[in-house]
Design a protein around this motif. Sequence first.
Motif, PDB file in Angstrom:
ATOM      1  N   SER A  63      44.672  -2.750  -4.178  1.00 48.42           N
ATOM      2  CA  SER A  63      46.005  -2.366  -3.713  1.00 48.42           C
ATOM      3  C   SER A  63      46.366  -0.959  -4.173  1.00 48.42           C
ATOM      4  CB  SER A  63      47.044  -3.372  -4.224  1.00 48.42           C
ATOM      5  OG  SER A  63      48.347  -2.980  -3.824  1.00 48.42           O
ATOM      6  N   LYS A  64      46.059  -0.643  -5.434  1.00 52.30           N
ATOM      7  CA  LYS A  64      46.345   0.691  -5.959  1.00 52.30           C
ATOM      8  C   LYS A  64      45.502   1.746  -5.255  1.00 52.30           C
ATOM      9  CE  LYS A  64      47.713  -0.869 -10.582  1.00 52.30           C
ATOM     10  NZ  LYS A  64      47.354  -0.901 -12.019  1.00 52.30           N
ATOM     11  N   TYR A  65      44.239   1.415  -5.038  1.00 48.69           N
ATOM     12  CA  TYR A  65      43.334   2.338  -4.344  1.00 48.69           C
ATOM     13  C   TYR A  65      43.860   2.631  -2.940  1.00 48.69           C
ATOM     14  CZ  TYR A  65      39.050   4.086  -2.119  1.00 48.69           C
ATOM     15  OH  TYR A  65      38.151   4.827  -1.420  1.00 48.69           O
ATOM     16  N   LEU A  66      44.264   1.590  -2.225  1.00 48.69           N
ATOM     17  CA  LEU A  66      44.720   1.758  -0.844  1.00 48.69           C
ATOM     18  C   LEU A  66      46.060   2.490  -0.778  1.00 48.69           C
ATOM     19  CD1 LEU A  66      43.625  -1.697   0.597  1.00 48.69           C
ATOM     20  CD2 LEU A  66      42.705   0.551   1.230  1.00 48.69           C
ATOM     21  N   GLU A  67      46.876   2.367  -1.837  1.00 51.04           N
ATOM     22  CA  GLU A  67      48.114   3.138  -1.895  1.00 51.04           C
ATOM     23  C   GLU A  67      47.802   4.632  -1.939  1.00 51.04           C
ATOM     24  OE1 GLU A  67      50.483   1.893  -5.176  1.00 51.04           O
ATOM     25  OE2 GLU A  67      50.912  -0.088  -4.343  1.00 51.04           O
ATOM     26  N   PHE A  68      46.821   5.008  -2.764  1.00 50.22           N
ATOM     27  CA  PHE A  68      46.376   6.402  -2.817  1.00 50.22           C
ATOM     28  C   PHE A  68      45.885   6.841  -1.438  1.00 50.22           C
ATOM     29  CE2 PHE A  68      46.268   6.422  -7.465  1.00 50.22           C
ATOM     30  CZ  PHE A  68      46.488   7.760  -7.753  1.00 50.22           C
ATOM     31  N   HIS A  69      45.036   6.003  -0.863  1.00 55.60           N
ATOM     32  CA  HIS A  69      44.426   6.339   0.428  1.00 55.60           C
ATOM     33  C   HIS A  69      45.505   6.547   1.488  1.00 55.60           C
ATOM     34  CE1 HIS A  69      40.887   6.152   3.199  1.00 55.60           C
ATOM     35  NE2 HIS A  69      41.852   5.882   4.061  1.00 55.60           N
ATOM     36  N   SER A  70      46.458   5.628   1.552  1.00 57.25           N
ATOM     37  CA  SER A  70      47.522   5.696   2.552  1.00 57.25           C
ATOM     38  C   SER A  70      48.362   6.958   2.393  1.00 57.25           C
ATOM     39  CB  SER A  70      48.408   4.451   2.441  1.00 57.25           C
ATOM     40  OG  SER A  70      49.476   4.522   3.360  1.00 57.25           O
TER      41      SER A  70
END
Length: 295
Positions: A131-138
Amino acid sequence: MKLAKIQIEDISEQIDPYAIKNFIISDQTVIFPPLSSRFPFILDGVAFAICINGTAQIRINFREYEIKKNTIITIMPHFVTEFIEKSDDLMLEFLIFSVDFLTEMPSVSNFDISRSIIQTSCLQISEEEASKYLEFHSFIVKQYKRRDHPYRKEMAKSLLYAMLTEMGGIYYNQIKPEIDGRENNSTTSHQEELLYRFFELLLKFHRQERSMLFYADKMCLTPKYLSTLIKEQTGRTAFTWINEIIISSIKYMLKTTDKTILQISEDLNFPNASFFGRFFKKHTGMTPVEYRESK
């Protein structure tokens, strides 16, 4: 058609005519072209991907990994990568960049590609970490699309650096217990060092040398000891690994060059084209010509 060596610039033009040079990031509407390939490929940059749906089986530098939701995939420059199987619903979010893109970044030299990342190209992470990784990605995707921003490239570099530190933290938290365990077991650590050295030599010399004696001599070990070590540490024989890396190189050359079968056999130090053909068919069930013409 033959698969050319994959250049970041070529992918940029396919995905986004306004792409920042040497930097690509996906949203959910695009597919990373190389990942649809059924043949080995080499990327000229660094790729981080995370599986958000579906499953796959991938081989990176001749080691196989199972991909499922929340698996992070790290592909470094010149890693030989091949998707063996993938489900129809496979979805990956990815980020690709050239090493040159990180020039002039603060403390970038401290972000070294550690041995742990090289040895563990695919890592299963928790739902919270994903979830944290995808927040960065988004967030990076959102800023990337601000094409009218006067400092879009500089902003992309800074956000990429922030994401790399997040990636480093994920790997550190996952790998640190293993490192601590190795520090408490010097014998195991020494064996792993030898194993790493063997694969390092194999990647460097497999086109010229296929004998255990050569690699054992380079490591100042007896062939018997090295063979036993590799079998114990990997569950596979040294000859299996040697043959696998050679087959991957042959596949890559058949699909990415116009060299004749004879030229490829000579490049890989086979005694003649006939022996080369028998070797390839024994391990793949296809002749070199059949493989080259396959889709």
